[in-house]
Design a protein around this motif. Sequence first.
Motif, short mmCIF file in Angstrom:
data_model
loop_
_atom_site.label_atom_id
_atom_site.label_comp_id
_atom_site.label_asym_id
_atom_site.label_seq_id
_atom_site.Cartn_x
_atom_site.Cartn_y
_atom_site.Cartn_z
N ASN A 140 -56.76 90.10 -45.03
CA ASN A 140 -57.46 88.86 -45.32
C ASN A 140 -58.54 88.65 -44.27
OD1 ASN A 140 -57.28 87.06 -47.39
ND2 ASN A 140 -55.79 85.72 -46.41
N TYR A 166 -67.82 85.72 -47.88
CA TYR A 166 -66.60 86.38 -48.34
C TYR A 166 -66.55 86.44 -49.86
CZ TYR A 166 -64.66 81.79 -49.55
OH TYR A 166 -64.45 80.55 -50.11
N GLU A 167 -65.70 87.34 -50.33
CA GLU A 167 -65.29 87.42 -51.73
C GLU A 167 -63.81 87.13 -51.78
OE1 GLU A 167 -63.02 89.18 -54.86
OE2 GLU A 167 -63.17 90.07 -52.85
N GLU A 168 -63.40 86.26 -52.69
CA GLU A 168 -61.99 85.88 -52.80
C GLU A 168 -61.46 86.26 -54.17
OE1 GLU A 168 -59.12 81.91 -52.51
OE2 GLU A 168 -61.29 81.70 -52.76
N SER A 169 -60.31 86.91 -54.19
CA SER A 169 -59.67 87.29 -55.44
C SER A 169 -58.17 87.17 -55.28
CB SER A 169 -60.05 88.73 -55.82
OG SER A 169 -59.44 89.10 -57.03
N GLU A 217 -67.08 83.89 -54.68
CA GLU A 217 -67.83 84.33 -53.51
C GLU A 217 -68.51 83.13 -52.88
OE1 GLU A 217 -66.87 87.17 -56.26
OE2 GLU A 217 -68.62 85.89 -56.64
N GLY A 221 -56.33 84.86 -54.17
CA GLY A 221 -55.88 84.27 -52.92
C GLY A 221 -56.17 85.08 -51.69
N PHE A 222 -56.77 86.29 -51.82
CA PHE A 222 -57.10 87.12 -50.67
C PHE A 222 -58.62 87.20 -50.52
CE2 PHE A 222 -52.83 88.46 -51.71
CZ PHE A 222 -52.24 88.59 -50.46
N GLU A 223 -59.08 87.22 -49.27
CA GLU A 223 -60.51 87.22 -49.00
C GLU A 223 -60.95 88.54 -48.39
OE1 GLU A 223 -61.20 83.91 -46.45
OE2 GLU A 223 -60.75 82.41 -47.98
N ASN A 224 -62.15 88.98 -48.79
CA ASN A 224 -62.78 90.16 -48.21
C ASN A 224 -64.10 89.75 -47.58
OD1 ASN A 224 -60.89 92.18 -49.15
ND2 ASN A 224 -61.73 91.86 -51.19
N ARG A 263 -62.88 87.03 -43.52
CA ARG A 263 -64.13 86.45 -43.98
C ARG A 263 -65.14 86.49 -42.84
NH1 ARG A 263 -63.56 80.04 -44.80
NH2 ARG A 263 -62.25 80.73 -46.54
#
Length: 500
Positions: free
Chosen positions: A78, A48-51, A30, A53-56, A80
């Motif tokens: 994807n 953002y939160e990244e997991s 994050e 390779g994808f960001e929320n 941010r």
Amino acid sequence: MSGIIIFVALGQTLWSKGYGWEGWDPYMNEAAFSLIQTTDGGYAVAGYEESNGFENLMLLKLSQDGTREWCRWLSGNNHRAVSVLQLSDGSLLVCGQESPFFYWNFLLAKVSSSGSLQWIKTYSLANRNIYAEDLIQSSASDFLVAGTFGGNNWDIALAKLSSSGGINWTKAYGGSGEDYGYSVAKAVDNSGYAITGYTKSFGDPKGDVIVIKVGTDGTVIWAKTYGGTNYDAGHSITGTSDGGFLVVGTTYSFGAGQNDILVLKVASDGALEWAKSFGTSGYEWGYSGIQLSGGDYVVAGGNGGVALRIGPDGTLRWQKRFPASPSGWWHFRDVIQASDGTLVFAGKGSISTDEDMFVMKIAANGEYPNCVSDASLIPNDVVAVEDVPGITTTTVSITSNNYNATFDPVTPTQADFCASVPVYEGSSEDTFNFSPHVVAASVSGGLVFISQMATGLRVYSSDGRLVYCGDLLRGENRINLDQGVYLWESGQYKGKAVVR
């Protein structure tokens, strides 16, 4: 013992907290990009939160002491958040980026003060990327989004939007090469706006800092580049009280190491007043800068959370790195001055294996006991080449789309990076008393002092007479006193107490 602790007079507590998830997967991280203080005294943080390779997109609401009140993220594509601001009705406006398929668009979301999504829109341009990087309020009912149009030709983008997300106008600025916009600021004299980023169309082909001053309709008033023989970029711009601008970025042309923090002071007409670099033999980045009420500047950057305070003429006042012994990736991405005069930074840091969104509140003199070390950056005067580019302005037609998405409540773990530290009476902007080694509580017939060490104590009546002089032992000490108001001091600690 009865009574309450009354030693704290300023109502300030320094704190540093991380917000994120540990253990879901080894690549879950994050980060915060933008921070504001809200009208209730708390804070809103966007990132953002990244997991995998994808960001929320992630939006976090904090209380005044950094406690998480609520957190939302935008799941699905994807995306941010890059910037957040608060509107007059208390709601939050969040700007970010999203990529549903191949191309990137920018998005704008209005969120209530309690975290409910009111509306969300995306903005696209056929066969081109649009990267949003910054959002400011240009008037009571209008907003500016700065960023970049990507594709075969990269141009600096500026879009003026209404309070409902409608498009007023969109402009592209650039040349034949790659031009990128990172930040936009309003001139304090309301004469227009300034955008910064980098250009490879003008100046050195490896990249120079660019600043473009435009009028309220987006027409270019002036444009300047600043740089050396390597890559230089402006990441943040803010209007200064003299009508000019402060630019914070990164330089590979100047300084002590691989890349250094770059700070430029630009006059209202774009003339370069001074330029400084700050760095070590390693890597440092400059991300954000503000002007304090007294005229000084504070700069936020990394590697390690780096904070600099600089005088109006570019003189370095102090430099700090957080935490005291950084490990992993720590960056300050944004900084504000809170209403109580302290400084609040947001960025990312790691306690263990994962990186977390973090927010840290420090004293205005840069101190945070047991959580700070001197940054040991080397300041250098920069002799930057100043040039006037023949920049091209193009009106661009972008498309607004209603976006069907859910704004999900989530509960990140909250953890202290460093122990919270109260700020005590006798403090000022540059002199702070921190540690609670001696505190006082009012009890019937006197005062109780709790000390973590053996030390001396003096107690004075409200008219200045010395009524007690003696020693405190480690632990609890009772002093019998008549009813009245008393001032006391014990070493560097002091306070005011009432015996009833």
